[in-house]
Design an enzyme around this catalytic site. Structure first.
Site, PDB file in Angstrom:
ATOM      1  N   GLY A  33       0.824  -1.212   0.000  1.00 49.41           N
ATOM      2  CA  GLY A  33       0.000   0.000   0.000  1.00 49.41           C
ATOM      3  C   GLY A  33       0.854   1.256   0.000  1.00 49.41           C
ATOM      4  O   GLY A  33       2.093   1.181  -0.070  1.00 49.41           O
ATOM      5  N   GLY A  76      -3.801  -2.005  -2.428  1.00 51.33           N
ATOM      6  CA  GLY A  76      -2.351  -1.934  -2.659  1.00 51.33           C
ATOM      7  C   GLY A  76      -2.036  -2.357  -4.086  1.00 51.33           C
ATOM      8  O   GLY A  76      -2.908  -2.835  -4.814  1.00 51.33           O
ATOM      9  N   SER A 105      -5.234  -1.945   5.670  1.00 49.57           N
ATOM     10  CA  SER A 105      -6.429  -1.158   6.002  1.00 49.57           C
ATOM     11  C   SER A 105      -6.999  -0.509   4.745  1.00 49.57           C
ATOM     12  O   SER A 105      -6.346  -0.481   3.705  1.00 49.57           O
ATOM     13  CB  SER A 105      -6.032  -0.069   7.002  1.00 49.57           C
ATOM     14  OG  SER A 105      -7.164   0.570   7.511  1.00 49.57           O
ATOM     15  N   LYS A 133     -13.674  -6.107   8.748  1.00 55.38           N
ATOM     16  CA  LYS A 133     -12.955  -7.383   8.890  1.00 55.38           C
ATOM     17  C   LYS A 133     -11.448  -7.185   9.011  1.00 55.38           C
ATOM     18  O   LYS A 133     -10.800  -7.838   9.821  1.00 55.38           O
ATOM     19  CB  LYS A 133     -13.277  -8.298   7.700  1.00 55.38           C
ATOM     20  CG  LYS A 133     -14.632  -8.984   7.856  1.00 55.38           C
ATOM     21  CD  LYS A 133     -15.026  -9.751   6.623  1.00 55.38           C
ATOM     22  CE  LYS A 133     -14.275 -11.056   6.496  1.00 55.38           C
ATOM     23  NZ  LYS A 133     -14.694 -11.808   5.293  1.00 55.38           N
ATOM     24  N   TYR A 139     -15.031   2.287   9.707  1.00 61.45           N
ATOM     25  CA  TYR A 139     -13.578   2.480   9.801  1.00 61.45           C
ATOM     26  C   TYR A 139     -13.185   2.813  11.243  1.00 61.45           C
ATOM     27  O   TYR A 139     -12.305   2.171  11.826  1.00 61.45           O
ATOM     28  CB  TYR A 139     -13.153   3.603   8.857  1.00 61.45           C
ATOM     29  CG  TYR A 139     -11.657   3.830   8.814  1.00 61.45           C
ATOM     30  CD1 TYR A 139     -10.804   2.859   8.307  1.00 61.45           C
ATOM     31  CD2 TYR A 139     -11.101   5.029   9.265  1.00 61.45           C
ATOM     32  CE1 TYR A 139      -9.429   3.069   8.264  1.00 61.45           C
ATOM     33  CE2 TYR A 139      -9.734   5.247   9.216  1.00 61.45           C
ATOM     34  CZ  TYR A 139      -8.898   4.265   8.714  1.00 61.45           C
ATOM     35  OH  TYR A 139      -7.541   4.469   8.666  1.00 61.45           O
TER      36      TYR A 139
END
Ligand code: UDP
Length: 313
Positions: free
Chosen positions: A10, A36, A75, A91, A145
């Site tokens: 990422g 990513g 993330s 998740k 989030y």
């Protein structure tokens, strides 16, 4: 050290891999490549201290050999991404953090969680010190989030207190730089891309919300120092240079140049509902404990980011 970086392909994860390798460590990057990209780590191909594993961090992580640190960066930090993939966001913060902590415990490795300023929600305390508990709506659009990261922090502290895992928590504020996805929807790639293409800069609502932008090189240095420190409670990492989004749009126009205008829009998908009104890190703790302060000015950082974007727009 032999280090695992989740989210290693990422934006921030790949820069952290570069930094760790430049300081002599061995790095394993793990990424499911949802947000990513292998382009972010192509410069590392052929480096015998680097290895890439394509895997979702929410699944059991099997690694042979000794491991000294797990840096959990996987993330979906862009509001556009987490509104599109709310369940994956929850998740990765919950199940992914559990897997990464489980691995750290098994290997006796140090663990660093990349948490976020979003744990403060729409803050009622300004600037935000680490002691502030935040103002988060668990059932609002950003809840997926914010709550996943708040859960990740709680789980990290539980592994620290109950299992004795050596843990660190970084609360990362808005960060920008090369390798951000041009279309990730966040304000920095949006405004730079729009300026380069001569399109209007889309300032949401009236542009009066504030943010403070940190250049990636300062951030990864802060993450590295935190990893090497003995501080197990959360530490804010960000640049305290705060400005309104409207001022930021003007700054981007000034630095990038071009003939773009500024337009005020209200996004139809209500993505700005409960968008924090203000955000600025109190970095006193990072200064004291890590001897860290950001060094790169906004102008310098924007110039370098725009240069990188120019080749890709
Ligand atoms: N924003 C904007 N125009 C855009 C993208 C974002 O005005 O094209 C605003 C957004 O509403 C927020 C701020 O810029 O107030 C920062 O948004 P971003 O998505 O970068 O991240 P956030 O800090 O909200 O997580």
């Amino acid at each position: 050290m032999r280090v695992l970086v989740t989210g290693g392909a990422g934006f921030i994860g790949s820069h952290l891999c570069d930094l760790l390798l430049s300081r002599g460590h061995e790095v394993i990057a793990l990424d499911n490549l949802v947000t990513g990209s292998t382009k972010n780590i192509e410069q590392l191909a052929g480096n015998d201290r680097f290895k890439f594993i394509k895997q979702d961090v929410t699944e059991y992580i099997y690694l042979e050999g000794q491991l000294d640190a797990v840096l959990h960066l996987a993330s979906l930090p862009s509001p556009v991404d987490y509104l599109e993939k709310p369940i994956q966001t929850l998740k990765v913060g919950a199940l992914g953090t559990h897997k990464a902590l489980g691995l750290a415990k098994k290997k006796g490795a140090r663990f660093l969680l990349a948490s976020t300023s979003e744990v403060y929600g729409d803050p009622l305390v300004h600037p935000q010190p680490e002691e502030y508990w935040g103002n988060v709506n668990p059932v609002g659009p950003r809840g997926v989030y914010d709550e996943s990261k708040r859960f990740a922090e709680a789980l990290t502290m539980a592994y620290h207190r109950y299992h004795g895992v050596d843990t660190r928590i970084a609360r990362i504020f808005n960060t920008y730089g090369p390798r951000m996805r041009l279309d990730d929807g966040r304000v920095v790639p949006n405004f730079i891309r729009q300026s380069l293409k001569g399109e209007p800069l889309t300032v949401y609502d009236d542009g009066s919300r504030t943010r403070s932008f940190c250049y990636y090189s300062d951030l990864v240095e802060g993450l590295y120092r935190l990893l090497m420190s003995s501080e197990c409670m959360p530490v804010n990492l960000g640049n305290p240079d705060e400005m309104t989004i409207l001022d930021f749009a003007q700054k981007v126009l000034e630095v990038v140049g071009g003939a773009s205008k500024i337009v005020f829009i209200v996004p139809e998908d209500q993505r700005t509902k409960e968008d924090p009104q203000t955000r600025r890190p109190d970095i006193e703790k990072a200064r004291e404990v890590l001897g860290w302060i950001p060094k790169v000015s906004l102008e310098e950082g924007l110039r370098a980011t725009a240069k990188w974007f120019r080749h890709r727009v």
